[in-house]
Design an enzyme around this catalytic site. Structure first.
Site, PDB file in Angstrom:
ATOM      1  N   LYS A  89       0.838  -1.204   0.000  1.00 58.51           N
ATOM      2  CA  LYS A  89       0.000   0.000   0.000  1.00 58.51           C
ATOM      3  C   LYS A  89       0.871   1.252   0.000  1.00 58.51           C
ATOM      4  CE  LYS A  89      -3.321   2.344   3.075  1.00 58.51           C
ATOM      5  NZ  LYS A  89      -4.028   2.256   4.373  1.00 58.51           N
TER       6      LYS A  89
ATOM      7  N   SER B 189      -8.591   3.642   4.295  1.00 57.81           N
ATOM      8  CA  SER B 189      -7.713   4.122   3.256  1.00 57.81           C
ATOM      9  C   SER B 189      -7.041   3.017   2.428  1.00 57.81           C
ATOM     10  CB  SER B 189      -6.618   4.997   3.875  1.00 57.81           C
ATOM     11  OG  SER B 189      -5.821   4.256   4.791  1.00 57.81           O
TER      12      SER B 189
ATOM     13  N   SER C 143      -9.115   1.646   8.591  1.00 55.41           N
ATOM     14  CA  SER C 143      -8.661   1.591   7.197  1.00 55.41           C
ATOM     15  C   SER C 143      -8.391   0.198   6.661  1.00 55.41           C
ATOM     16  CB  SER C 143      -7.405   2.448   7.022  1.00 55.41           C
ATOM     17  OG  SER C 143      -7.727   3.805   7.167  1.00 55.41           O
TER      18      SER C 143
END
Length: 460
Positions: free
Chosen positions: A60, A136, A160
């Site tokens: 990520k 996220s 997230s």
């Protein structure tokens, strides 16, 4: 992971698996917009003898994470930044043998429950391309849900991991504080609110990955969780016994919860009763105003990272909420900091006491169905940091308390809406009881299986 069995039996080779994963990622990403960079060529180095050797994987874009890999944290203001060293967790991913093929999208500064940024645009949900993937860790969720890879790196500072898991129909485990490392470049991730791990499609895969990367903390790590009494991979087959389960569908802030989301959560409670657990309507006493004040610690940590960066980003290239974040970080005083720390304690203590009475808490993960693109506009200049936090907590009101308290929590894809959209249910346990979460999650996975559900955009 079924791929491991295929590779170990000789039915396929690791090279064949990697080639197939590359084709799958590129095929679905054309519709999902979930990658920040072209696929890595070659894949990042890994130990071919690791317990997960050959399994395709993605990281990520939320921080400097893998040595030599550019990062932008979703921002067009961060250009030319390259990680100088591996994050400790990345080192463990490599040692586990995961084959890292690319980097996934995140909102700017990872401060939204919508993976939408000026730099990368909307990441689209494989269940409905007009809707978002949560945030996220949204790019990771999109590609795992679409069947391109079985597992992808994610982290969770307010929800997230769990929020995109719910939006995309995945398993999203946030480990206890200290279970996974945050160093060496970060000493204390968001004042202890943030946990590093991954998104998976099955409970079994989450358990095996936690065994591979959740060992003893590196020297000097501030937080450390006690080692489990046995491998987590054993837990999905273990009997949790008869548990005291609390269930609520009421958000602590009082915001309304979508009736379809609430109904799936209630059904999960009924399944748990059928299995043999005792289910009671109850929840910890979480003050929503104190929660926002406590979560300001994580926001200010992000702002401070920008202000301390060797190359401070051009404010004109930042999105509106990030610009506001920098201004509020600069104005934040020592007294403000102490008030936020005190708010953190006032959230944590009632949660801890609650788990003296109950073994498990069941809630919705999100308060709503996956949001349409643009519903959470991070580039809106009217938001302060506190009003922005309140706005995203209207969408995802159930996750953040357990970042503040450090409890493990998992989102499971236990239902779908009339529109065919996934609905996640969150389970929370006492600190350091990932073992219990995995046992009960496996019971629900068997009782309400989700493996045969595939989104319209899928890498078959």
């Amino acid at each position: 992971m079924g791929l491991l069995g295929l590779m170990r039996s000789g039915a396929v080779t690791a090279d064949e698996v990697e080639a197939a994963a590359r084709r799958a990622i590129e095929a679905v990403n054309a519709e999902l917009n979930a990658l920040t960079l072209p696929l890595f060529e070659p894949a990042l180095g890994h130990d071919p003898r690791g317990p997960l050797a050959g399994v395709p994987f993605l990281i990520k874009d939320s921080q400097p994470f893998a040595r030599g890999v550019p990062f932008a944290i979703g921002s067009r203001a961060i250009r030319g930044a390259v990680a100088s060293a591996d994050h400790e967790l990345m080192a463990r991913f490599r040692a586990a043998g995961l084959v890292t093929l690319g980097q996934t999208t995140t909102p700017e500064m990872a401060l939204s429950f919508a993976t939408e940024s000026v730099r990368y645009g909307f990441t689209r949900n494989p269940w409905d391309l007009e809707r978002g993937v949560g945030g996220s860790s949204g790019g990771a969720a999109a590609l795992v849900a679409a069947g391109a890879v079985p597992v992808a790196h994610a982290n969770d500072g307010a929800g997230s991991i769990r929020v995109p898991a719910a939006a995309c129909g995945l398993v999203g485990l946030k480990p206890s504080r200290g279970r996974t490392p945050c160093g060496p470049l970060i000493g204390e991730a968001a004042f202890g609110h943030s946990a590093e791990f991954a998104l998976t499609r099955t409970v079994r895969d989450a358990a095996h990955l936690l065994d591979a990367v959740g060992g003893a903390p590196p020297v000097g790590e501030k937080y450390a969780a006690p080692p489990p009494p046995r491998p987590y991979a054993d837990e999905p087959r273990a009997d949790p016994g008869r548990l005291r389960v609390a269930l609520t569908t009421a958000a602590w802030s009082g915001v309304p919860v979508d009736p379809q989301v609430a109904a799936v959560t209630v059904n999960a409670g009924q399944v748990l009763e059928w299995i043999g657990h005792t289910v009671t309507e109850a929840s910890p006493a979480v003050d929503p105003d104190l929660l926002v004040e406590a979560m300001m610690l994580g926001a200010i940590a992000a702002g401070a990272a920008l202000l301390r960066a060797r190359r401070r980003p051009d404010p004109a290239l930042l999105e509106a909420v990030t610009r506001r974040l920098i201004a509020e970080t600069q104005a934040f005083t020592a007294l403000d900091m102490m008030a936020a720390v005190d708010a953190q304690h006032q959230v944590t203590r009632p949660v801890g006491l609650f788990f003296e009475e109950y073994d498990l808490l069941v809630t919705p993960t999100l308060g709503h169905l996956p949001a349409r693109h643009g519903a959470l506009d991070y580039d809106d200049p009217d938001y302060s940091m506190r009003s922005w936090l309140r706005r995203i907590f209207e969408y995802g009101p159930f996750t953040a308390p357990f970042n503040v308290s450090g409890n493990p929590a998992i989102s499971l894809p236990l239902g779908h809406s009339r529109e065919g959209l996934p609905i996640g249910v969150q389970l929370v346990a006492a600190r350091d009881r990932e073992d219990l979460l995995l046992r009960v999650a496996a019971q629900l996975e068997q009782a309400v299986p989700w493996h045969d559900r595939k989104p319209p955009v899928h890498a078959d």
